[in-house]
Design an enzyme around this catalytic site. Structure first.
Site, mmCIF file in Angstrom:
data_model
loop_
_atom_site.group_PDB
_atom_site.id
_atom_site.type_symbol
_atom_site.label_atom_id
_atom_site.label_comp_id
_atom_site.label_asym_id
_atom_site.label_seq_id
_atom_site.Cartn_x
_atom_site.Cartn_y
_atom_site.Cartn_z
ATOM 1 N N CYS A 153 0.821 -1.216 0.000
ATOM 2 C CA CYS A 153 0.000 0.000 0.000
ATOM 3 C C CYS A 153 0.848 1.256 0.000
ATOM 4 O O CYS A 153 1.337 1.684 1.045
ATOM 5 C CB CYS A 153 -0.925 -0.032 1.221
ATOM 6 S SG CYS A 153 -1.887 1.457 1.423
ATOM 7 N N CYS A 170 -0.385 4.154 2.148
ATOM 8 C CA CYS A 170 -0.142 3.975 3.588
ATOM 9 C C CYS A 170 1.325 4.242 3.925
ATOM 10 O O CYS A 170 1.632 4.859 4.933
ATOM 11 C CB CYS A 170 -0.456 2.553 4.041
ATOM 12 S SG CYS A 170 -1.970 1.871 3.396
ATOM 13 N N ASP A 171 2.231 3.731 3.103
ATOM 14 C CA ASP A 171 3.645 3.682 3.502
ATOM 15 C C ASP A 171 4.570 4.543 2.653
ATOM 16 O O ASP A 171 5.776 4.605 2.935
ATOM 17 C CB ASP A 171 4.141 2.223 3.447
ATOM 18 C CG ASP A 171 3.333 1.337 4.387
ATOM 19 O OD1 ASP A 171 2.952 1.829 5.457
ATOM 20 O OD2 ASP A 171 3.075 0.163 4.042
#
Ligand code: NAP
Length: 347
Positions: A142, A145-146
């Protein structure tokens, strides 16, 4: 678990497994039909759209809409009509008897007359060496997300579909360089997404190449990756068949998987619900041969990616969610009529 949710005594009219856009759309329709749906939010509440940035192709938002915003609005809308939400992951489903019974991972049991499976699909893993150890430590599924952890890094994105393009474009905001690693020479992505990635000055492509191994540790994260290439593509398969392949270990600070998804249907194993070889649910056609959302078990309906290996769009998932709720409503009405008739003939 919400304290007000009685998971043991009551028989629900309908339980919806999954709170992604398909589950939410089903919840809005079922709630408006006074079915008081209970929506189970599983391990990835809100589903895949919560992991995405802007959704540009959802009808009605000419400037695009944030994935998280779309999901939060959908949940608010469903709650406004009386849908109830609770956290719960279904471990087992007993569908041979009526009402259906669901066993949750915390041991709670739920009984319901109808069921909508909208449990979506989860990111697939490549199977590269050390991925178990490094997932979450420089290896991710993701980018939204990261991605921000990779400022100034060189990163790899594995895959050649729309997800890979989207991840790469997002990562290019932070990373020094982004390399899309694809196992053949042609992208699966749509032209518009592929062009955006091709036109980006910080994005490169490694064609006919696959990821074989990751190196690093949980302390220092991913430090390098071994790539394998063959001029005719599918290099791992070629190597397994004894062909000569090129191997190269490149220094990288992050690796992102974007190679598609697997439907979350393991909990239906052993039930009469039919799944294809990848796990996607089959749904029935009606007597006239038209598509419905009913699975092979009467009273169990499917919505969204869990039954859709082909389209997998936010708008199609929302569409099938509404269809599943309408099919559920019709099923419950028929069930009620059958029960009334049975009551009339057997005093
Ligand atoms: P996808 O279209 O199935 O693409 C998966 C990619 O990963 C393919 O290029 C495939 O290679 C590659 N791949 C699969 N297994 C692999 C393996 N073991 N090793 C290396 N590569 C592997 O999946 P997706 O990109 O997640 O997209 C899914 C659906 O969502 C699509 O319908 C897509 O249009 C949609 N989507 C849309 C958007 C958007 O419009 N903004 C964004 C994301 C996703 P091959 O090509 O060789 O099979």
């Amino acid at each position: 678990m919400n304290e007000e949710t009685d998971t043991t005594a009551d028989v629900r009219d309908v339980v919806i497994i999954g709170s992604g856009i398909a589950g939410l759309s089903a919840a809005v329709y079922a709630a408006r039909a006074d079915l008081e749906p209970l929506v189970l939010e599983g391990p990835e509440p809100g589903g895949q759209l919560t992991l995405t940035t802007d959704v540009e192709n959802y009808l009605g938002f000419p400037e695009g809409v944030g994935g998280m915003e779309l999901i939060q609005n959908g949940k608010d809308q469903a709650e406004r009509f009386g849908a109830e939400f609770t956290h719960g992951t279904v471990e087992n489903a007993t569908l041979e008897e009526r009402p259906f019974e669901l066993e949750l991972s915390n041991g709670d049991r739920l009984r319901t007359r109808a069921l909508i499976v909208a449990s979506g699909a989860s990111a697939r893993w490549v199977g590269a060496e050390n991925e178990d150890e490094l997932m979450g430590y420089g290896l991710s599924t993701c980018a939204t997300c990261d991605g921000a952890f990779h400022r100034g890094d060189d990163v790899l994105v594995i895959g050649g579909g729309d997800s890979a393009m989207e991840e790469a474009l997002f990562l290019a905001k932070f990373a020094d360089s982004v390399t899309i690693v694809h196992r053949r020479e042609e992208l699966r992505a749509s032209e518009i997404m592929a062009d955006r990635a091709r036109d980006h000055e910080d994005i490169e492509f490694r064609w006919n190449t696959e990821l074989e191994a990751l190196h690093g540790s949980q302390e220092e994260g991913v430090t390098s990756a071994t790539l394998v290439s063959h001029p005719d593509g599918y290099p791992s398969e070629k190597a397994a068949n004894g062909a000569d392949v090129d191997r190269e270990t490149v220094e990288v600070g992050g690796v992102f998987y974007a190679i598609g998804h697997t439907p979350n249907t393991e909990f239906l194993e052993g039930t009469a619900i039919d799944r294809d070889e990848r796990g996607y649910l089959y749904t029935r056609t009606d007597d006239a041969g038209r598509a419905t959302t009913e699975t092979m078990v009467e009273g169990v309906f499917a919505a969204g990616d869990v039954a859709d290996p082909n389209y997998q769009q936010a708008i199609t998932a929302a569409g099938t969610g509404s269809m599943a709720a309408l099919d559920t409503e019709a099923y419950l009405e028929t069930l009620e009529r059958t029960e009334e008739t049975a009551y009339e003939v057997s005093p």
